[in-house]
Motif scaffolding. Structure first.
Motif, short mmCIF file in Angstrom:
data_model
loop_
_atom_site.label_atom_id
_atom_site.label_comp_id
_atom_site.label_asym_id
_atom_site.label_seq_id
_atom_site.Cartn_x
_atom_site.Cartn_y
_atom_site.Cartn_z
N VAL A 62 0.85 -1.18 0.00
CA VAL A 62 0.00 0.00 0.00
C VAL A 62 0.89 1.23 0.00
N GLY A 63 0.54 2.24 -0.74
CA GLY A 63 1.31 3.49 -0.76
C GLY A 63 2.26 3.49 -1.92
N ARG A 64 2.93 4.58 -2.10
CA ARG A 64 3.78 4.72 -3.28
C ARG A 64 5.21 4.30 -2.94
N ILE A 65 5.67 3.29 -3.65
CA ILE A 65 6.99 2.78 -3.33
C ILE A 65 8.08 3.53 -4.08
N THR A 66 7.72 4.28 -5.09
CA THR A 66 8.73 4.97 -5.87
C THR A 66 8.92 6.39 -5.37
N VAL A 67 10.06 6.97 -5.74
CA VAL A 67 10.28 8.39 -5.51
C VAL A 67 10.70 8.99 -6.84
N ILE A 123 12.26 -12.48 3.21
CA ILE A 123 11.75 -11.26 2.57
C ILE A 123 10.98 -11.71 1.33
N LYS A 124 9.77 -11.19 1.22
CA LYS A 124 8.91 -11.70 0.16
C LYS A 124 8.57 -10.60 -0.82
N ASP A 125 9.23 -10.62 -1.95
CA ASP A 125 8.85 -9.79 -3.08
C ASP A 125 8.66 -8.32 -2.68
N VAL A 126 9.72 -7.74 -2.15
CA VAL A 126 9.63 -6.36 -1.69
C VAL A 126 10.22 -5.43 -2.73
N SER A 127 9.51 -4.32 -3.02
CA SER A 127 10.03 -3.30 -3.92
C SER A 127 9.93 -1.96 -3.22
N ILE A 128 11.00 -1.17 -3.31
CA ILE A 128 10.97 0.16 -2.71
C ILE A 128 12.13 0.97 -3.26
N ASP A 129 11.96 2.30 -3.28
CA ASP A 129 13.04 3.19 -3.69
C ASP A 129 13.62 3.88 -2.46
N ILE A 130 14.87 4.26 -2.58
CA ILE A 130 15.47 5.11 -1.55
C ILE A 130 15.86 6.42 -2.20
N ALA A 131 15.42 7.53 -1.59
CA ALA A 131 15.66 8.84 -2.18
C ALA A 131 16.91 9.48 -1.63
N ARG A 132 17.44 10.41 -2.40
CA ARG A 132 18.59 11.17 -1.91
C ARG A 132 18.15 12.12 -0.80
N ASN A 133 19.07 12.43 0.07
CA ASN A 133 18.88 13.45 1.11
C ASN A 133 17.58 13.26 1.89
N GLN A 134 17.33 12.04 2.21
CA GLN A 134 16.10 11.76 2.91
C GLN A 134 16.34 10.58 3.83
N VAL A 135 15.58 10.55 4.93
CA VAL A 135 15.71 9.41 5.82
C VAL A 135 14.51 8.50 5.63
N LEU A 136 14.79 7.22 5.35
CA LEU A 136 13.72 6.23 5.23
C LEU A 136 13.75 5.38 6.49
N ALA A 137 12.65 5.34 7.20
CA ALA A 137 12.60 4.51 8.41
C ALA A 137 11.92 3.19 8.07
N MET A 138 12.48 2.10 8.59
CA MET A 138 11.83 0.80 8.40
C MET A 138 11.37 0.33 9.77
N ILE A 139 10.09 0.07 9.90
CA ILE A 139 9.58 -0.39 11.18
C ILE A 139 8.83 -1.71 10.98
N GLY A 140 8.53 -2.33 12.09
CA GLY A 140 7.79 -3.58 12.01
C GLY A 140 8.15 -4.45 13.19
N PRO A 141 7.32 -5.44 13.45
CA PRO A 141 7.56 -6.30 14.60
C PRO A 141 8.87 -7.08 14.45
N SER A 142 9.36 -7.53 15.57
CA SER A 142 10.63 -8.26 15.58
C SER A 142 10.55 -9.50 14.70
N GLY A 143 11.59 -9.71 13.95
CA GLY A 143 11.64 -10.90 13.11
C GLY A 143 10.95 -10.74 11.78
N CYS A 144 10.48 -9.52 11.46
CA CYS A 144 9.75 -9.35 10.22
C CYS A 144 10.70 -9.19 9.03
#
Ligand SMILES: Nc1ncnc2c1ncn2[C@@H]1O[C@H](COP(=O)(O)OP(=O)(O)OP(=O)(O)O)[C@@H](O)[C@H]1O
Ligand SMILES: [Mg+2]
Lengths: 462, 429, 285
Positions: free
Chosen positions: C28-33, C53-74
């Motif tokens: 859900v949400g926009r994975i691209t930047v 890890i199951k079929d994950v797609s995401i972009d990382i942008a310049r000059n930005q902080v991306l936080a990854m959260i989730g329960p332990s072991g995810c």
């Protein structure tokens, strides 16, 4: 000492190669500031050049030296005068040994036959030719390697990766040496044993009751070889090892129990290292002690009691060997006992068991497989132990069950058959290798089983 | 079916005495075993030390010799050849005769000159060769007394024995007493024991040759086994993926560690001597065999040391962009080095005491010279012990024990170094 | 340059059917930047048989902080370690899919991991300074990568890195002291200094504050905020407050799936996926 000079030269070349490689990489990018344009640090370009220069040359040199003597020997034996060509393999071996001794200057030249001197001179001459050729070859290879690597250098050359690849291969190479050692052992022992079994049947060797290899000295005269029934040796080995285990297992096990379960920390910290001293004493010292102190003491004791004790009795050797093995058993058992979880002990204590009951019925029972493994390793040690028995046990192969008499063992026979002047290829010499094969196989089997048992046990409590 | 509480208690109490007795007995067995072990240590050491201690002192005999030109150089040529073959023992005999002028006859003279070591003549020759001006002069020198004199003075040869059973005749004992009375016999520090090679004459035999042989041999062993073992450990711990091949290597190493040492001797004999034609009795081959022998020990210790380096250090290095080799060389290896060195020293200590495989490759030869190269014939300390222990002379017993003491001191120094190293540098993570 | 963060469209309340450039995904949400530095597409990670890890797609942008959260072991750490191929060090780990750094596949056979890791630095959960001096810790990276031509330049790099990590004033008098002699918070800043000494483009941080007290944590968070000006940062954290404080974009992982990505403010105020909502409202263990 030409080889050390050659090595020195090679070392100088390698250093030069390093310097040249490093310099070239830097000069290609215009000095220190341009370093970022290099794929790797200049150091690695130097290293790569040095490796190309040194490694192949060293490899060639090593192989060459390994086989030089064999090849030269083959060449001069082709030139042997006619009557020497007729010699059988054993005599030829002796002859070659004599020539080599003359060459290395290990014996005085007085009384050496002129033909031998001539052969030695030829040997020497070939040696110097070989050395010259080797020096030339090695230097050419080194310089060629240097030139090749030097030409290859460019800013995009992935020098670090190349160097690391080479090192990884070197590491891999080193780790395979252990395998080659085993192969070497197996090959050398098996090969000579097979030749032995051409002369003496396996059946006779393993089941024969009489052992007197010395008569084999007459072998070339009448075709009669000595008696090679090894059963007395096996029994002698078993008896001495058995006596050793009778001493070592109870003493070692009980002291481990006492130190692990009863002794306080201070007592333990003092006594344990002192007992471990026994493990660090060279076996030749035990042998001296057995032959000089224990043997005569037992004989005197026997005289007092009215028993006749041989001065080289199995008892003396076995006793001292047992002492040697005590620390081995005790430290292994200590490990095993400490590995038993406290919860098991607590369970027993909670039922009202006394300490000794807990130890005997819970701790030891749990640790038993591990201890058995340790005892198996100790037995393999006892069987393979050499110096104590060489110095304190007898030479005569008596078939007896009386520990007060002298017996001989497998290792004693290997040593006596192979020390002193050897005739190559006589059944007497080869018999030593057959005994070595038996020794190797038996200890190997014991080790494999013991390691399996111990590992299983460890896993159980991890 | 079930018993009452009182019944149970009675039963427990009834068995209690027996169980407590068993408990005490069991404990006594344990203590007994420990004490027995300690007793063995004490007996072994006292036996060796009490026998070997006296060998560090040696009886010397002070004599005034006359470099008699009539004996040495009757023709007065003064050339080197004449000096080399001159009858120096005659000078020693003359010096002794001077002390006991009334000794007559061949047998008596021989018995008398037997009191001085045969090295005395060599001493005279060496002195005269070095300084020709001694010719025709008198000089008072201290010579080694014969080993039997030495043993008598140390009380190792009993005076109460029958003459026939004693190595010295009554006459000789009398002479010795007279010499002692005159104060020319002295017990001094036995320098020769630490500076000579082997000899058939106990008073001239020393451990220096064997010591140097041991150093050469251990040098070769160290040079070969340490790098190979460390490389193997690094490969197995850091680079190798678990495959059949690495499993095979592991099994191999574990089994090699328990192969009897004499089998390595067989390998050395068959491979190095017979196939590759390497020289017999040489430290090079001895070192090679011992290197193979100690390899498993050092590999196992080195692997343990590498395993003890925490993975976070590796992650940090890799995360910085260090290559695997850089990670190992810059971080893992320096941290594991103390552990590896400790293991190596322990392996070397074992190699130092090893005898059996060296017997196989001919290092048992009787060698007088101190070895000067890796291929020169040599022997090592434990083999020297073995050789001397086989000698019939009474005096070799104390020398064997003394050689053992030297060996043990060497071992103690090595092990102490290992312990210090471990305590100083061992990191706990 | 300042790359755009989520486009205004992504802020709209309805799920956005993106332009054809957007890959199909369950997330859900926009994975691209708009100006991505790193593009991860269809990444799978297996530990042996286990799919972490199951079929994950995401972009990382310049000059930005991306936080990854989730329960332990995810699988947050697992995923983070894909970016600088730290998973290579785990024998049974296998990565599938594509991760591109400026269009270059980092899992390409020709890619040198060493160079990659010099461009993508990493800070670990437990501070792990080398058992060497503070100076050597920071100088190590520049040394192995040949970033300094001489000692003076190296000193300079060490000093600026320590300054940027906010550690200089505390250690300038004892650069020769062992890195392990510092406090936990200082050690972690040392590790950050060590990472930025190599001048990477991306910094990966795996729970960098979990071993630290609140004050040390605050300092690191400030530091992250400053570093954002020069680097792209991806941070794994268990603290939602921290994610809210330091990041501009947040990704929520659950059992190896990337459930939802979006601007941090939006995720915390208006999560769209049920799992995300449960997690940030604390209904999830
Ligand atoms: N080396 C490994 N071998 C096998 N499985 C692993 C390994 N490392 C992680 N896993 C598994 O992969 C899954 C994801 O682990 P990961 O460490 O990425 O979780 P995480 O989200 O970082 O958790 P945490 O918040 O506790 O750090 C977990 O189920 C874990 O058991
Ligand atoms: Mg994690």
């Amino acid at each position: 000492m030409t080889h050390s000079i050659l090595l020195l030269l090679l070392a100088v070349l390698v250093l030069l190669a390093f310097w040249l490689g490093e310099r070239r990489s830097l000069s290609l990018v215009g000095g220190g500031r341009g370093i970022r344009n290099l794929h790797s640090l200049p150091y690695y370009y130097g290293m790569l050049t040095a490796l190309w220069c040194g490694l192949p040359a060293l490899l060639v040199m090593g192989l060459w030296l390994l086989f030089q003597n064999t090849v030269i020997t083959g060449l001069i034996s082709a030139h042997f005068p006619g009557d020497w060509q007729a010699l059988d393999a054993g005599q030829r071996g002796l002859l070659i040994n004599e020539i080599r001794n003359v060459v290395s200057g290990q014996i005085t030249l007085e009384g050496v036959r002129p033909q031998v001197l001539a052969a030695a001179a030829e040997y020497r001459q070939m040696q110097s030719i070989a050395n010259l050729a080797l020096s030339g070859l090695v230097l050419v290879i080194a310089i060629a390697g240097l030139g090749f690597a030097h030409r290859q250098i460019s800013p995009t050359l992935r020098a670090r990766n190349a160097v690391e690849r080479i090192f990884e291969w070197l590491l891999l190479g080193c780790s395979t040496i252990a395998v080659f050692v085993t192969i070497g052992i197996v090959l050398s022992v098996v090969y000579e044993s097979l030749r032995f079994f051409h002369v003496v049947s396996v059946h006779e060797f393993l089941l024969g009751l009489s052992w007197s290899p010395q008569t084999a000295l007459r072998a070339d005269q009448a075709g009669s070889s000595g008696a090679f029934g090894a059963v007395p040796l096996f029994l002698g080995t078993a008896m001495i090892s058995g006596i050793a285990m009778l001493i070592a297992v109870p003493v070692g096990l009980f002291s481990a129990i006492y130190l692990a379960e009863y002794a306080d920390r201070r007592f333990r910290s003092v006594v344990k290292p002192v007992l471990e001293v026994l493990a660090g004493i060279p076996t030749v010292v035990y042998g001296f002690f057995a032959a000089l102190t224990v043997g005569p003491a037992l004989r005197n004791l026997g005289e007092v009691v009215g028993l006749s004790v041989a001065s080289e009795s199995a008892l003396a050797a076995g006793l001292v060997m047992g002492v040697m093995i005590i620390p081995f058993i005790s430290s292994l058992s200590d490990d095993m006992i400490s590995a038993v979880p406290q919860s098991l002990r607590d369970g027993a204590y909670a039922l009202g068991a006394t300490r000794s009951e807990t130890i005997r019925q819970v701790v030891l029972r749990a640790a038993l497989p591990g201890i058995v493994g340790g005892v198996l390793l100790a037995i393999s040690r006892a069987i393979g132990e050499t110096m104590i028995v060489v110095m304190a046990a007898g030479l005569a192969a008596n078939l007896t069950a009386n520990p007060l008499e002298a017996v001989t063992t497998v290792t004693v026979q290997i040593v006596t058959l192979l020390t002193g002047d050897q005739e190559f290829d006589s059944p007497k010499t080869l018999a030593a290798f057959a005994l070595g094969l038996v020794l190797f196989l038996v200890t190997l089997a014991l080790n494999v089983v013991a390691l399996k048992v111990v590992r299983k046990y460890r896993e159980q409590y991890e | 079916m079930s018993k009452s509480v009182a019944e149970t208690r009675a039963l427990v109490e009834k068995s209690l005495r027996r169980r407590q007795w068993a408990e005490r007995r069991f404990r006594a067995y344990g203590l007994g075993a420990v004490l027995l072990g300690l007793l063995f240590v004490v007996v072994l050491f006292t036996s060796v030390f009490s026998q070997g201690w006296s060998a560090f002192r040696q009886t010397n005999l002070t004599l005034e010799v006359f470099y008699d030109p009539a004996v040495i150089d009757p023709e007065g040529t003064a050339d080197a050849d004449t000096l080399a073959v001159a009858d120096y023992p005659a000078l020693v005999r003359a010096a002794l005769k001077q002390r006991f002028p009334d000794v007559e006859g061949r047998t008596a003279t021989r018995q008398l000159s037997d009191l001085v070591s045969s090295s005395a003549a060599n001493v005279l020759q060496a002195r005269l060769t070095a300084d020709h001006s001694l010719m025709g002069k008198h000089e008072t020198l201290r010579f080694l007394a014969d080993d039997k004199v030495d043993q008598l003075l140390k009380g190792r040869i009993s005076r109460d024995l029958d003459e026939a059973d004693r190595a010295l005749s009554d006459q000789q004992v009398q002479w010795i007493d007279a010499l002692k009375h005159d104060g020319v016999l002295s017990l001094d520090f036995n320098r020769g024991f630490f500076s000579n090679g082997d000899s058939r004459e106990p008073e001239q035999a020393g451990v220096w040759g064997a010591f140097v042989g041991s150093l050469y041999t251990l040098g070769v062993t160290l040079l070969l086994s340490f790098p190979i073992a460390v490389a193997t450990a690094i490969y197995l711990e850091e680079f190798a993926r678990r495959t059949r091949w690495t499993d095979l290597i592991e099994v191999n190493i574990n089994n090699l560690a328990a192969v009897p040492s004499i089998v390595f001797g067989l390998l050395g004999l068959a491979m190095f001597l017979n196939i590759f034609g390497m020289p017999r009795s040489a430290p090079l081959v001895g070192g090679l065999v011992l290197a193979l022998l100690t390899l498993p020990t050092i590999i196992i210790a080195s692997r343990a040391a590498i395993k003890a380096v925490p993975p976070s250090i590796r992650e940090a290095a890799l995360g910085m962009g260090a290559s695997k080799l850089q990670m190992v060389m810059h971080h893992v290896l320096p941290l594991a080095m103390p552990g590896m060195l400790t293991g190596t020293i322990i392996g070397m200590a074992r190699a130092l005491g090893e005898t059996a495989p060296l017997l196989m490759i001919g290092m048992v030869a009787f060698i007088v010279d101190v070895p000067h190269s890796l291929t020169a014939p040599a022997t090592v300390l434990p083999v020297q012990v073995f050789l001397w222990s086989d000698s019939p002379e009474r005096a070799f017993i104390e020398r064997t024990s003394a050689a053992i003491i030297v060996l043990l001191v060497f071992l103690v120094v090595m092990n102490a170094t290992a312990v210090v190293l471990r305590n100083r540098f061992e990191r706990r993570w | 340059m300042n790359a755009a963060t989520d486009s205004p469209a992504a802020k709209a309340a309805h799920p956005v059917p993106e332009a054809s450039a957007t890959p199909e995904t369950k997330t859900v949400g926009r994975i691209t930047v708009d100006d991505p530095l790193i593009c991860a597409r269809n990444v799978d990670v297996f530990y042996g048989e286990k799919r972490a890890i199951k079929d994950v797609s995401i972009d990382i942008a310049r000059n930005q902080v991306l936080a990854m959260i989730g329960p332990s072991g995810c699988g947050k750490s697992t995923f983070l370690r894909c970016f600088n191929r730290m998973n290579d060090t785990i024998e049974q780990a296998r990565v599938a899919g594509s991760i591109k750094l400026e269009g270059q596949d980092i899992y390409d056979r020709r890619q040198d991991v060493v160079q990659l890791r010099a461009r993508i630095g990493m800070v670990f959960q437990k501070p792990n300074p080398f058992p060497k001096s503070i100076y050597e810790n920071v100088a190590y990276g520049p040394r192995i990568h040949g970033l300094a031509a001489d000692r003076i330049e190296l000193d300079e790099i060490v000093q600026t890195s320590l300054k940027r990590a906010g550690l200089w004033d505390e250690v300038k008098d004892r650069l020769g002291a062992p890195g392990t002699s510092l406090s936990g918070g200082q050690q972690q800043r040392l590790c950050i200094a060590r990472t930025i000494a190599v001048n990477p483009e991306v910094i990966l941080m795996d729970e960098p504050c979990s071993a630290l007290d609140p004050i040390a944590t605050a300092r690191i968070e400030d530091l992250i905020d400053e570093l954002r000006a020069s680097y792209a940062i991806a941070i794994v954290t268990h603290s939602m407050q921290q994610a809210a404080r330091v990041s501009q974009r947040t990704a929520y992982f659950h059992l190896g799936d990337l459930i939802e990505v979006g601007e941090t403010d939006r995720i915390f105020t208006n999560p769209r996926h049920k799992l995300t909502e449960d997690y940030i409202t604390g209904r999830f263990g």
